[in-house]
Design a protein around this motif. Structure first.
Motif, PDB file in Angstrom:
ATOM      1  N   GLU A  50      34.817 -35.725  66.805  1.00 36.06           N
ATOM      2  CA  GLU A  50      33.666 -36.542  66.443  1.00 36.06           C
ATOM      3  C   GLU A  50      32.538 -36.294  67.438  1.00 36.06           C
ATOM      4  O   GLU A  50      32.762 -36.175  68.638  1.00 36.06           O
ATOM      5  N   GLY A  51      31.359 -36.152  66.905  1.00 33.57           N
ATOM      6  CA  GLY A  51      30.210 -35.888  67.749  1.00 33.57           C
ATOM      7  C   GLY A  51      29.905 -34.425  67.920  1.00 33.57           C
ATOM      8  O   GLY A  51      28.863 -34.067  68.480  1.00 33.57           O
ATOM      9  N   SER A  52      30.794 -33.537  67.430  1.00 33.95           N
ATOM     10  CA  SER A  52      30.556 -32.097  67.556  1.00 33.95           C
ATOM     11  C   SER A  52      29.453 -31.667  66.593  1.00 33.95           C
ATOM     12  O   SER A  52      29.420 -32.110  65.437  1.00 33.95           O
ATOM     13  N   PRO A  53      28.534 -30.810  67.044  1.00 38.19           N
ATOM     14  CA  PRO A  53      27.469 -30.323  66.135  1.00 38.19           C
ATOM     15  C   PRO A  53      28.023 -29.479  64.985  1.00 38.19           C
ATOM     16  O   PRO A  53      27.325 -29.266  64.004  1.00 38.19           O
ATOM     17  N   LEU A  54      29.281 -29.000  65.092  1.00 37.24           N
ATOM     18  CA  LEU A  54      29.854 -28.191  64.013  1.00 37.24           C
ATOM     19  C   LEU A  54      30.030 -28.998  62.730  1.00 37.24           C
ATOM     20  O   LEU A  54      30.040 -28.439  61.635  1.00 37.24           O
ATOM     21  N   ARG A  55      30.190 -30.313  62.867  1.00 33.60           N
ATOM     22  CA  ARG A  55      30.413 -31.136  61.673  1.00 33.60           C
ATOM     23  C   ARG A  55      29.240 -31.045  60.699  1.00 33.60           C
ATOM     24  O   ARG A  55      29.424 -31.132  59.487  1.00 33.60           O
ATOM     25  N   GLN A  56      28.052 -30.862  61.228  1.00 37.38           N
ATOM     26  CA  GLN A  56      26.875 -30.747  60.370  1.00 37.38           C
ATOM     27  C   GLN A  56      26.719 -29.343  59.783  1.00 37.38           C
ATOM     28  O   GLN A  56      26.078 -29.167  58.747  1.00 37.38           O
ATOM     29  N   ALA A  57      27.325 -28.338  60.430  1.00 32.60           N
ATOM     30  CA  ALA A  57      27.144 -26.944  59.997  1.00 32.60           C
ATOM     31  C   ALA A  57      28.166 -26.502  58.964  1.00 32.60           C
ATOM     32  O   ALA A  57      27.939 -25.521  58.240  1.00 32.60           O
ATOM     33  N   LEU A  58      29.316 -27.197  58.894  1.00 32.68           N
ATOM     34  CA  LEU A  58      30.392 -26.779  57.998  1.00 32.68           C
ATOM     35  C   LEU A  58      30.214 -27.390  56.612  1.00 32.68           C
ATOM     36  O   LEU A  58      29.929 -28.585  56.478  1.00 32.68           O
ATOM     37  N   ILE A  59      30.366 -26.527  55.579  1.00 35.59           N
ATOM     38  CA  ILE A  59      30.333 -26.993  54.184  1.00 35.59           C
ATOM     39  C   ILE A  59      31.673 -26.668  53.558  1.00 35.59           C
ATOM     40  O   ILE A  59      32.137 -25.519  53.609  1.00 35.59           O
ATOM     41  N   VAL A  60      32.295 -27.663  52.954  1.00 36.06           N
ATOM     42  CA  VAL A  60      33.631 -27.525  52.376  1.00 36.06           C
ATOM     43  C   VAL A  60      33.543 -27.772  50.876  1.00 36.06           C
ATOM     44  O   VAL A  60      32.803 -28.649  50.410  1.00 36.06           O
TER      45      VAL A  60
END
Length: 375
Positions: A50-60
């Motif tokens: 949680e809080g990682s900028p990767l969460r916004q970059a990944l599309i599933v």
């Protein structure tokens, strides 16, 4: 033996302690769990905290079967339809005394093309005249012998000889007349030396080898070529391994180097029955409407053949990661937890690829940004 001074003993112990510390440091580093704050490794999974900028970059997205029409790419050439291209070969030698049409002229079936002054034609007419005269004489002799035999004046053998002579004369006359018919020369022609070559089909004069006043004595070479290219063929060479994907009637998209940016359509009309043993390809022939005369026989072309539509697991090409010789995708196991999995890919179309094995319908994969998870 002298006792070791206390100071020297302390120095040795310190040195040994330093060496042990140096050896244990790498081991402690290898056993540490990798973590860069943006992602964490947990067993076989990669977790994005949680809080990682990767969460916004990944599309599933979920994987689901989709209609898929595989395509085949094949080089080809434009050819004139064989039944619409005729090479005009004079059956007689002679001098060209008239050219009725020039290169590029449109002609109709039966139109005169070339007139030859041919001594051979004169000889054929003379042979016919002699044969007809001999037939007339043989018929008269037979009728006379018939009359004499009925009156018991002539012997039976004379009648038999006259009958045989008549039969031979009829055969010669028939052969001479058939020779004229084969040449297309009328029996009652006004000129017995001028031979007219006529167009067997409607089309255009696309090739000419003779010249006015020249003598043409090669009765195996074409003097002129007439072709109807309102319809032409695309002959595409498809590799042997792709033959199973071919079918008569399938759509074909055609691109030509001569017209960049334009695409033409056609349908496969014939799939070759023989495989070229040198190139291991089979020819697929596509009929093309050429009334605009854009296609020239001899042009190079690029054919894209569409296969029948069938369900397949398609994923975006951006979801595929190449790692050496392995092909992988990231499969979501839980929210923001991903497993790196090997997959086998099949054919591709536009921006999607077919997954042959490694994934099942309903599984969710990273379709964009997966490269950020890759080590």
């Amino acid at each position: 033996m002298k006792p070791i001074p206390a100071l020297a003993l302390l120095l040795c112990l310190a040195t040994l302690a330093g060496c042990d510390a140096g050896r244990s440091a790498p081991t402690a580093q290898m056993q540490a769990t990798p973590s860069d704050g943006a992602r964490q490794h947990q067993d076989t999974l990669i977790r994005v905290p949680e809080g990682s900028p990767l969460r916004q970059a990944l599309i599933v997205a979920a994987v689901a079967p989709q209609p898929f029409a595989p395509t085949l790419e094949a080089p080809g050439t434009i050819e004139a339809a064989p039944e619409r291209l005729v090479k005009i070969v004079p059956p007689l030698a002679g001098r060209i005394v008239r050219l009725h049409h020039q290169l590029g002229d449109a002609v109709k079936a039966g139109d005169p093309l070339v007139t030859l002054d041919s001594p051979d034609l004169g000889a054929a007419y003379r042979d016919d005249a002699k044969a007809q005269a001999a037939l007339l004489q043989a018929r008269q002799d037979f009728e006379r012998q018939q009359t004499l035999n009925q009156a018991d004046i002539a012997a039976a053998k004379d009648l038999q000889a006259a009958r045989q002579t008549l039969t031979a004369a009829e055969s010669d006359a028939r052969a001479a007349r058939e020779r004229l018919a084969q040449l297309g020369a009328p029996v009652d022609a006004a000129s017995r030396r001028e031979y007219v070559l006529r167009a067997p089909i409607a089309g255009r004069v696309v090739d000419m080898s003779g010249a006015l006043g020249g003598y043409w004595n090669d009765t195996t070479a074409s003097l002129m070529t007439v072709a109807d290219i309102s319809t032409v063929w695309l002959a595409a060479s498809v590799h042997e391994k792709d033959i199973a994907a071919l079918s008569v009637g399938q759509a074909v998209h055609i691109a030509l180097d001569a017209y960049p940016g334009r695409q033409f359509e056609g349908k496969a009309r014939y799939i070759g029955d023989l495989v070229d043993t040198d190139t291991r390809t089979v020819h697929v022939r596509v009929a093309i409407d050429n009334r605009e005369r854009l296609f020239k026989p001899g042009m190079y072309a690029h054919a894209t053949l569409e296969g029948p539509s069938q369900p397949a697991l398609l994923i975006p090409a951006t979801a595929v990661l190449q790692s050496g010789l392995a092909t992988r995708v990231f499969v979501e196991q839980a929210p923001f937890q991903y497993e790196s999995r090997l997959v086998v890919l099949g054919r591709s179309t536009d921006d999607k690829v077919e997954v042959v094995s490694g994934l099942k319908a309903g599984e969710r994969i990273v379709v964009q940004g997966g490269v950020l998870l890759n080590d």
